[in-house]
Design a protein around this motif. Sequence first.
Motif, short mmCIF file in Angstrom:
data_model
loop_
_atom_site.label_atom_id
_atom_site.label_comp_id
_atom_site.label_asym_id
_atom_site.label_seq_id
_atom_site.Cartn_x
_atom_site.Cartn_y
_atom_site.Cartn_z
N GLN A 30 48.21 45.03 36.63
CA GLN A 30 47.13 45.97 36.34
C GLN A 30 45.76 45.38 36.68
O GLN A 30 44.84 46.09 37.10
N ASP A 31 45.63 44.06 36.52
CA ASP A 31 44.36 43.42 36.86
C ASP A 31 44.10 43.51 38.36
O ASP A 31 42.95 43.68 38.79
N TYR A 32 45.13 43.41 39.17
CA TYR A 32 44.97 43.59 40.61
C TYR A 32 44.48 45.00 40.93
O TYR A 32 43.57 45.18 41.73
N ARG A 33 45.11 45.98 40.29
CA ARG A 33 44.67 47.37 40.49
C ARG A 33 43.21 47.54 40.03
O ARG A 33 42.44 48.26 40.64
N PHE A 34 42.87 46.85 38.95
CA PHE A 34 41.50 46.90 38.45
C PHE A 34 40.51 46.37 39.48
O PHE A 34 39.43 46.94 39.69
N LEU A 35 40.88 45.27 40.16
CA LEU A 35 39.97 44.66 41.13
C LEU A 35 39.63 45.60 42.27
O LEU A 35 38.52 45.54 42.83
N ASN A 83 37.97 39.81 50.14
CA ASN A 83 38.46 38.81 51.09
C ASN A 83 38.87 37.49 50.46
O ASN A 83 39.52 36.67 51.12
N GLU A 84 38.50 37.29 49.19
CA GLU A 84 38.84 36.02 48.55
C GLU A 84 39.61 36.24 47.25
O GLU A 84 40.77 35.84 47.13
N GLU A 85 38.97 36.89 46.28
CA GLU A 85 39.59 36.98 44.95
C GLU A 85 40.90 37.74 44.98
O GLU A 85 41.88 37.33 44.34
N MET A 86 40.97 38.85 45.73
CA MET A 86 42.21 39.63 45.74
C MET A 86 43.33 38.86 46.44
O MET A 86 44.49 38.94 46.05
N ARG A 87 42.98 38.07 47.47
CA ARG A 87 44.00 37.25 48.13
C ARG A 87 44.48 36.13 47.21
O ARG A 87 45.67 35.82 47.16
N LEU A 88 43.53 35.54 46.47
CA LEU A 88 43.92 34.53 45.48
C LEU A 88 44.82 35.14 44.42
O LEU A 88 45.78 34.51 43.96
N HIS A 89 44.52 36.37 44.03
CA HIS A 89 45.31 37.06 43.02
C HIS A 89 46.74 37.26 43.51
O HIS A 89 47.70 37.07 42.75
N VAL A 90 46.88 37.63 44.78
CA VAL A 90 48.22 37.82 45.35
C VAL A 90 49.00 36.52 45.31
O VAL A 90 50.18 36.49 44.91
N ARG A 91 48.34 35.41 45.69
CA ARG A 91 49.03 34.12 45.66
C ARG A 91 49.38 33.70 44.23
O ARG A 91 50.45 33.16 43.98
N TYR A 92 48.45 33.98 43.31
CA TYR A 92 48.72 33.62 41.91
C TYR A 92 49.89 34.43 41.36
O TYR A 92 50.77 33.90 40.69
N CYS A 93 49.92 35.72 41.67
CA CYS A 93 51.00 36.58 41.18
C CYS A 93 52.35 36.14 41.74
O CYS A 93 53.39 36.28 41.07
N ARG A 118 53.45 33.27 42.06
CA ARG A 118 54.02 32.22 41.19
C ARG A 118 54.82 32.81 40.05
O ARG A 118 55.69 32.15 39.48
N TRP A 119 54.50 34.06 39.69
CA TRP A 119 55.17 34.74 38.58
C TRP A 119 56.21 35.73 39.08
O TRP A 119 56.66 36.59 38.34
N GLY A 120 56.57 35.60 40.36
CA GLY A 120 57.62 36.45 40.91
C GLY A 120 57.17 37.86 41.20
O GLY A 120 57.99 38.78 41.28
N ILE A 121 55.86 38.07 41.38
CA ILE A 121 55.32 39.40 41.67
C ILE A 121 54.86 39.41 43.12
O ILE A 121 53.96 38.66 43.50
N SER A 122 55.47 40.23 43.94
CA SER A 122 55.14 40.27 45.35
C SER A 122 53.92 41.16 45.60
O SER A 122 53.53 41.96 44.74
N GLU A 123 53.36 41.05 46.80
CA GLU A 123 52.24 41.91 47.16
C GLU A 123 52.67 43.38 47.16
O GLU A 123 51.90 44.26 46.79
N ALA A 124 53.93 43.62 47.57
CA ALA A 124 54.45 45.00 47.54
C ALA A 124 54.51 45.53 46.12
O ALA A 124 54.21 46.69 45.86
N ASP A 125 54.89 44.66 45.17
CA ASP A 125 54.90 45.07 43.76
C ASP A 125 53.50 45.49 43.31
O ASP A 125 53.33 46.50 42.61
N LEU A 126 52.51 44.72 43.72
CA LEU A 126 51.12 45.02 43.34
C LEU A 126 50.65 46.34 43.94
O LEU A 126 50.01 47.15 43.26
N GLU A 127 50.98 46.55 45.20
CA GLU A 127 50.53 47.76 45.89
C GLU A 127 51.22 49.01 45.35
O GLU A 127 50.62 50.09 45.30
N ASP A 128 52.49 48.86 44.95
CA ASP A 128 53.28 50.04 44.55
C ASP A 128 53.15 50.39 43.07
O ASP A 128 53.52 51.50 42.66
#
Length: 236
Positions: free
Chosen positions: A58-63, A95-105, A107-117
Amino acid sequence: MSSPVTLPDFPLAPPASLFARLRQAVAEDWLAYTQHPFVEQLGKGTLPEAAFRHYLVQDYRFLIHFARAWALALVKADTLEDMRHAADTISALLNEEMRLHVRYCARWGISEADLEDAPEAQANLAYTRYVLERGFSGDVLDLQVALAPCIVGYAEIGRALHAQFAESLAQNPYRDWIEMYAGEAYQQVARHAILQLDRLAARRLTEARFPDLVETFRQATRLEIAFWDMGLMQRF
């Protein structure tokens, strides 16, 4: 009459700053936000992983909407300096924080596709649209006041957790999150946001307007509380 709520010291915000005045005006809500059970469990390392995973998504969606709000701040800016600051913030978010967020997620088994969907939770919808509404219906000061509980509140939370749980931090699964918001880079972001509020206030604030800004700050703070509630009550 009840006694005024005493807030812990926050050295980034001088007592005469607009942020400090707003923070004190909503002191009870501010404590409920910055000392929320979600925050306490983060500090202790006892927050259920599923709750943290849901929060991260949800924080990714918030960003995404946070970047839109900063785009609105650029449109409503008073000066070229303010426009450049908003543009730099938008670039950093996208260009920075959202990419960092993807990499951080990851680590918790959350893919970029999970975030987008992932669908947006109701608490996320309510908060992000409120901030945008304040920007559309008000001026740049209204918008920055609505953004401040998130920007500066996370710095206060990170700083407090790092100090309170320093001895156990090495074993805390959420250590990276705490250190990110307690770190000097993010503390500087918060410091700049506090100074920016004062620069805007020098041009736009009157004492007659202050109560309306308090209500904006209060509502945004309560929506932050609801965001933590969402993290505890829902699961990803």
